[in-house]
Scaffold this motif. Structure first.
Motif, mmCIF file in Angstrom:
data_model
loop_
_atom_site.group_PDB
_atom_site.id
_atom_site.type_symbol
_atom_site.label_atom_id
_atom_site.label_comp_id
_atom_site.label_asym_id
_atom_site.label_seq_id
_atom_site.Cartn_x
_atom_site.Cartn_y
_atom_site.Cartn_z
ATOM 1 N N CYS A 83 34.641 -12.453 15.802
ATOM 2 C CA CYS A 83 34.270 -11.651 16.748
ATOM 3 C C CYS A 83 34.619 -10.109 16.698
ATOM 4 C CB CYS A 83 34.056 -11.846 18.351
ATOM 5 S SG CYS A 83 33.235 -13.522 18.269
ATOM 6 N N LEU B 290 29.470 -9.819 15.233
ATOM 7 C CA LEU B 290 29.853 -11.056 15.002
ATOM 8 C C LEU B 290 29.553 -11.702 13.616
ATOM 9 C CD1 LEU B 290 29.248 -13.841 17.999
ATOM 10 C CD2 LEU B 290 29.639 -14.203 15.501
ATOM 11 N N HIS C 1 27.978 -10.692 22.690
ATOM 12 C CA HIS C 1 28.424 -11.882 21.906
ATOM 13 C C HIS C 1 27.865 -13.158 22.541
ATOM 14 C CE1 HIS C 1 31.441 -8.916 21.717
ATOM 15 N NE2 HIS C 1 31.789 -9.430 20.353
ATOM 16 N N GLY D 186 33.912 -14.080 22.645
ATOM 17 C CA GLY D 186 33.375 -14.815 21.634
ATOM 18 C C GLY D 186 33.869 -16.281 22.098
#
Length: 399
Positions: free
Chosen positions: A11, A16, A63, A130
């Motif tokens: 991340c 990501l 995320h 993340g």
């Protein structure tokens, strides 16, 4: 398909990277990238069974939304895939001195990663987001943190300390930590195989060259010095990062030129490096295209990048004494014939001679020695950080 699959997450602040990796053999089942977080054009692309797909994400996705999409629209669409997962492995840029090896994530570990955010402000906060999103998506799976800094914990004090008052290290943890540890570890093991040497007897200089770049001196299989510092800002010229500078420049810009501290740090982190020198781009592919067209900024950026790298490599003859090989890896290291040529030309005093034909073929995932038969060895080894993360995750789950 293997029953030892690991979902690997990397991340960043606005992106990501993800992959489903077979921990047994490193095979990549799925890979992809979600990017442009918190922007109207947030999007995701992925590859499965050699088929590439892409789509937009909901506007201003971040995320959590990306991980939900990965789970619901990619992983769960492959019958039986999720049942083979044994862990989620997270690449963590900075573990400070708190984390000297990979660990299973619990609340204490998560808190420790957050506490290291001041050492990697562009990375660690994103890692925490993340992790929390992955814990929510996979509540029964083991979550593992694999730290870029862990591999460099073997550096001696003479290499990792700054010449500052010693109490700043003892009380505040101010020291060189280094990054890209998973990559340097992987290519060290692969280089040992290529050289037909035990890894504990292998001395190499590993140059991980990408948008972030670092070079590491590896003696008897262990890191003994590295170019990145307390944060990823130090060392080589990078995509948007300046690398090493005179620290008084910061004071000069603030006191004499009217910059704010935030303005200076944003410039050093996001507007410098290849982008700042060339005035064109932080993407090395764009720089090389303009180099061929004779663009002065692109030519200067390439020359500075290669020169700074060659100087670092030459300096690492000191801690190593014997260099078995120079290893180029990372996106630029694996694919830029020009950079490898320029670096080794700068190192001619050590006897390095490029083999032009070998150098041209060592691209697009091809490994191999790129120097002449009568030259000290330099080689290209494609890195596989995801496999290192998957292997560590599998080991911890088994334990």
């Amino acid at each position: 398909m293997s029953n030892k699959l690991v979902l690997v997450l990397n991340c960043g602040s606005s992106s990501l990277k993800f992959a489903v990796i077979d921990a047994n053999n490193g095979d990549e089942v799925i890979s992809g990238l979600a990017e442009c977080f918190n922007l109207p054009d947030a999007r995701i692309k992925w590859k499965f069974n050699e088929k590439k797909e892409s789509t937009s994400l909901p506007e201003y996705s971040a995320h959590s939304a990306a991980i939900i999409f990965i789970v619901e629209e990619i992983i769960k669409k492959v019958e039986g895939l999720e049942a083979q997962f044994i862990a989620v492995g997270h690449r963590i840029v900075h573990g400070g001195e708190k984390f000297t090896e990979s660990v299973i994530i619990d609340e204490t570990v998560l808190e420790g990663i957050e506490q290291c955010s001041s050492l990697a402000p562009l990375h660690n906060p994103a890692h925490v987001l993340g992790i929390k999103a992955a814990q929510k998506a996979f509540p029964t799976l083991t979550q593992v943190a694999v730290f870029d800094t862990a591999y460099h914990q073997t550096m001696p004090a003479k290499a990792f300390l700054y010449a500052l008052p010693y109490n700043l290290y003892k009380e505040k943890g101010i020291r060189r930590y280094g990054m890209h540890g998973t990559s340097h570890l992987f290519v060290t093991n692969e280089a040992a195989k290529a050289l037909n040497k035990p890894v504990e007897e292998t001395n190499i200089i590993s140059a991980h060259l990408g948008n972030g770049a670092s070079v590491t001196a590896i003696k008897n299989g262990q890191s003994v010095d590295t170019s990145m510092g307390m944060t990823p800002l130090a060392g080589l010229v990078m995509g948007t990062r300046c690398g090493d500078i005179d620290p008084s420049i910061i004071e000069h810009l603030i006191e004499r030129e009217g910059y704010s501290l935030k303005g200076v740090m944003d410039m050093l982190q996001k507007q410098s490096g290849l982008l700042g020198i060339s005035g064109l781009s932080s993407d090395f592919r764009d720089i090389e295209q303009n180099y061929e067209k004779g663009h002065e900024g692109a030519i200067l950026a390439v020359d500075m990048f290669a020169y700074r790298l060659a100087k670092y490599i030459a300096s690492y003859a000191v801690p190593l004494g014997r260099i078995d090989a120079i290893v180029f890896t990372g996106g630029i290291g694996e694919n830029s014939v020009r950079i490898r040529t320029k670096v080794l030309d700068n190192l001619a005093i050590f006897g390095y001679q490029i083999d032009a034909d070998k150098n041209k073929t060592a691209i697009l995932g091809e490994a191999g020695i790129i120097t002449a038969d009568n030259s000290p060895i330099a080689m290209v080894i494609p890195t596989n950080e995801e496999w290192v993360i998957a292997q560590d995750s599998a080991k911890l789950v088994s334990a």
